[in-house]
Write an enzyme that holds these catalytic residues in place. Sequence first.
Site, PDB file in Angstrom:
ATOM      1  N   SER A   1     -52.911 -47.732 -40.525  1.00 13.18           N
ATOM      2  CA  SER A   1     -54.361 -47.877 -40.320  1.00 13.18           C
ATOM      3  C   SER A   1     -55.120 -46.555 -40.390  1.00 13.18           C
ATOM      4  O   SER A   1     -56.048 -46.318 -39.605  1.00 13.18           O
ATOM      5  CB  SER A   1     -54.653 -48.624 -39.005  1.00 13.18           C
ATOM      6  OG  SER A   1     -54.116 -49.938 -39.079  1.00 13.18           O
TER       7      SER A   1
ATOM      8  N   GLU B   1     -44.393 -44.237 -39.586  1.00 15.40           N
ATOM      9  CA  GLU B   1     -45.307 -45.374 -39.627  1.00 15.40           C
ATOM     10  C   GLU B   1     -44.937 -46.370 -38.531  1.00 15.40           C
ATOM     11  O   GLU B   1     -44.045 -47.207 -38.734  1.00 15.40           O
ATOM     12  CB  GLU B   1     -45.204 -46.075 -40.984  1.00 15.40           C
ATOM     13  CG  GLU B   1     -45.626 -45.223 -42.157  1.00 15.40           C
ATOM     14  CD  GLU B   1     -46.172 -46.078 -43.282  1.00 15.40           C
ATOM     15  OE1 GLU B   1     -47.281 -45.785 -43.732  1.00 15.40           O
ATOM     16  OE2 GLU B   1     -45.513 -47.053 -43.687  1.00 15.40           O
TER      17      GLU B   1
ATOM     18  N   GLY C   1     -51.525 -52.034 -41.146  1.00 12.86           N
ATOM     19  CA  GLY C   1     -52.366 -53.155 -41.560  1.00 12.86           C
ATOM     20  C   GLY C   1     -53.032 -53.870 -40.396  1.00 12.86           C
ATOM     21  O   GLY C   1     -53.550 -54.974 -40.560  1.00 12.86           O
TER      22      GLY C   1
ATOM     23  N   GLU D   1     -42.212 -52.893 -44.367  1.00 14.22           N
ATOM     24  CA  GLU D   1     -42.253 -54.248 -44.948  1.00 14.22           C
ATOM     25  C   GLU D   1     -40.945 -54.555 -45.658  1.00 14.22           C
ATOM     26  O   GLU D   1     -40.478 -55.694 -45.659  1.00 14.22           O
ATOM     27  CB  GLU D   1     -43.466 -54.379 -45.879  1.00 14.22           C
ATOM     28  CG  GLU D   1     -44.751 -54.514 -45.064  1.00 14.22           C
ATOM     29  CD  GLU D   1     -45.991 -53.960 -45.711  1.00 14.22           C
ATOM     30  OE1 GLU D   1     -46.004 -53.752 -46.944  1.00 14.22           O
ATOM     31  OE2 GLU D   1     -46.968 -53.713 -44.980  1.00 14.22           O
TER      32      GLU D   1
ATOM     33  N   ASN E   1     -50.510 -46.323 -50.823  1.00 17.20           N
ATOM     34  CA  ASN E   1     -49.542 -47.414 -50.991  1.00 17.20           C
ATOM     35  C   ASN E   1     -50.315 -48.708 -51.232  1.00 17.20           C
ATOM     36  O   ASN E   1     -50.847 -49.306 -50.306  1.00 17.20           O
ATOM     37  CB  ASN E   1     -48.675 -47.539 -49.733  1.00 17.20           C
ATOM     38  CG  ASN E   1     -47.735 -48.731 -49.829  1.00 17.20           C
ATOM     39  OD1 ASN E   1     -47.491 -49.244 -50.926  1.00 17.20           O
ATOM     40  ND2 ASN E   1     -47.213 -49.179 -48.706  1.00 17.20           N
TER      41      ASN E   1
ATOM     42  N   HIS F   1     -39.867 -48.601 -46.507  1.00 19.92           N
ATOM     43  CA  HIS F   1     -41.127 -49.029 -45.891  1.00 19.92           C
ATOM     44  C   HIS F   1     -40.835 -50.174 -44.916  1.00 19.92           C
ATOM     45  O   HIS F   1     -39.952 -50.990 -45.160  1.00 19.92           O
ATOM     46  CB  HIS F   1     -42.114 -49.482 -46.975  1.00 19.92           C
ATOM     47  CG  HIS F   1     -43.486 -49.727 -46.433  1.00 19.92           C
ATOM     48  ND1 HIS F   1     -43.832 -50.897 -45.813  1.00 19.92           N
ATOM     49  CD2 HIS F   1     -44.589 -48.932 -46.395  1.00 19.92           C
ATOM     50  CE1 HIS F   1     -45.100 -50.810 -45.414  1.00 19.92           C
ATOM     51  NE2 HIS F   1     -45.578 -49.626 -45.762  1.00 19.92           N
TER      52      HIS F   1
ATOM     53  N   LYS G   1     -49.117 -51.508 -52.131  1.00 18.43           N
ATOM     54  CA  LYS G   1     -48.327 -52.718 -51.852  1.00 18.43           C
ATOM     55  C   LYS G   1     -48.437 -53.679 -53.046  1.00 18.43           C
ATOM     56  O   LYS G   1     -48.500 -53.227 -54.181  1.00 18.43           O
ATOM     57  CB  LYS G   1     -48.774 -53.372 -50.545  1.00 18.43           C
ATOM     58  CG  LYS G   1     -48.964 -52.365 -49.425  1.00 18.43           C
ATOM     59  CD  LYS G   1     -49.160 -53.010 -48.094  1.00 18.43           C
ATOM     60  CE  LYS G   1     -49.476 -51.941 -47.068  1.00 18.43           C
ATOM     61  NZ  LYS G   1     -49.204 -52.344 -45.717  1.00 18.43           N
TER      62      LYS G   1
HETATM   63  C1  PEP Z   1     -48.674 -48.696 -45.299  1.00 17.30           C
HETATM   64  O1  PEP Z   1     -48.595 -49.691 -45.977  1.00 17.30           O
HETATM   65  O2  PEP Z   1     -47.813 -47.831 -45.414  1.00 17.30           O
HETATM   66  C2  PEP Z   1     -49.780 -48.571 -44.358  1.00 17.30           C
HETATM   67  C3  PEP Z   1     -49.790 -47.557 -43.546  1.00 17.30           C
HETATM   68  O3  PEP Z   1     -50.753 -49.557 -44.386  1.00 17.30           O
HETATM   69  P1  PEP Z   1     -52.201 -49.506 -43.638  1.00 17.30           P
HETATM   70  O4  PEP Z   1     -52.811 -48.170 -43.951  1.00 17.30           O
HETATM   71  O5  PEP Z   1     -52.965 -50.648 -44.242  1.00 17.30           O
HETATM   72  O6  PEP Z   1     -51.943 -49.671 -42.182  1.00 17.30           O
END
Ligand code: PEP
Length: 253
Positions: free
Chosen positions: A213, A167, A173, A97, A10, A95, A12
């Site tokens: 992460s 998630e 992040g 976000e 992803n 997601h 983003k």
């Molecule tokens: C994501 O954006 O779905 C995500 C898991 O980001 P990160 O791996 O940076 O935590």
Amino acid sequence: MERTPIIAANWKMHKTIPEAVSFTREILNPLDFSGTDVVLCPPFPALWPVAQAASGTPLQVAAQDVYWADQGAFTGEVSPVMLRDAGCTYVVIGHSERRHLFGETDENVNRKVKAALRHGLTPIVCVGETLAERDAGETFKVVEKQLAAALLGLDGEEAAGLVVAYEPVWAIGTGRNAAPEDAQAVNHFVREFVRSRYRPEVAEQVRIQYGGSVTPENAELLLAQPDIDGALVGGASLKVESFRAIVYAAQRL
Ligand code: PEP
């Protein structure tokens, strides 16, 4: 039942078209796909160029969002028809976000899931609790509510084909991944929820990723959990080497 692990990048709101295309060429050179599904999720303008660069390879392309109507007066939105046209086979829906920064509701998520399925796109449906919800002991309640809403009106065949990404919002992040056993507990809960609504085979087929992460260092332990069928990767998917290392971690299991 053997489920094919699915590792998705992803990006983003990162990467210009030239950057996205050069990543795609680099990751393919070489990328061993054996036993793994690999998906890139570029921003909208890079979907078609990335799909072109990946054409003829097993590498799949996903959008990061979709609208539920096929066409119409919906300024700024992109329809599932357009995503198919741009070469997508998957789409990320709900997601955190989008839920937290853009007010995406459970009801919208369900409409988007149905629209994606209607057009042959595989939804990657994201669910997960915030830190406050986790601290309040509400993780399972929150995940159940999001999942129940996302699955509303789906038949068993549709549910079996879904990808669910657990998630936890506090892990996205932040550099703070969920402990493998905690992620496993929630992924298992997701599978049991699906089992409670559909035939047992549906629960065995649905693929459940972990996201938050994920890095080359922690991927193997997370992916080794019995109910973690892949990863949705943000930060570590922006560099070819780290994303490739996560794909290979899935293959070592
Ligand atoms: C994501 O954006 O779905 C995500 C898991 O980001 P990160 O791996 O940076 O935590």
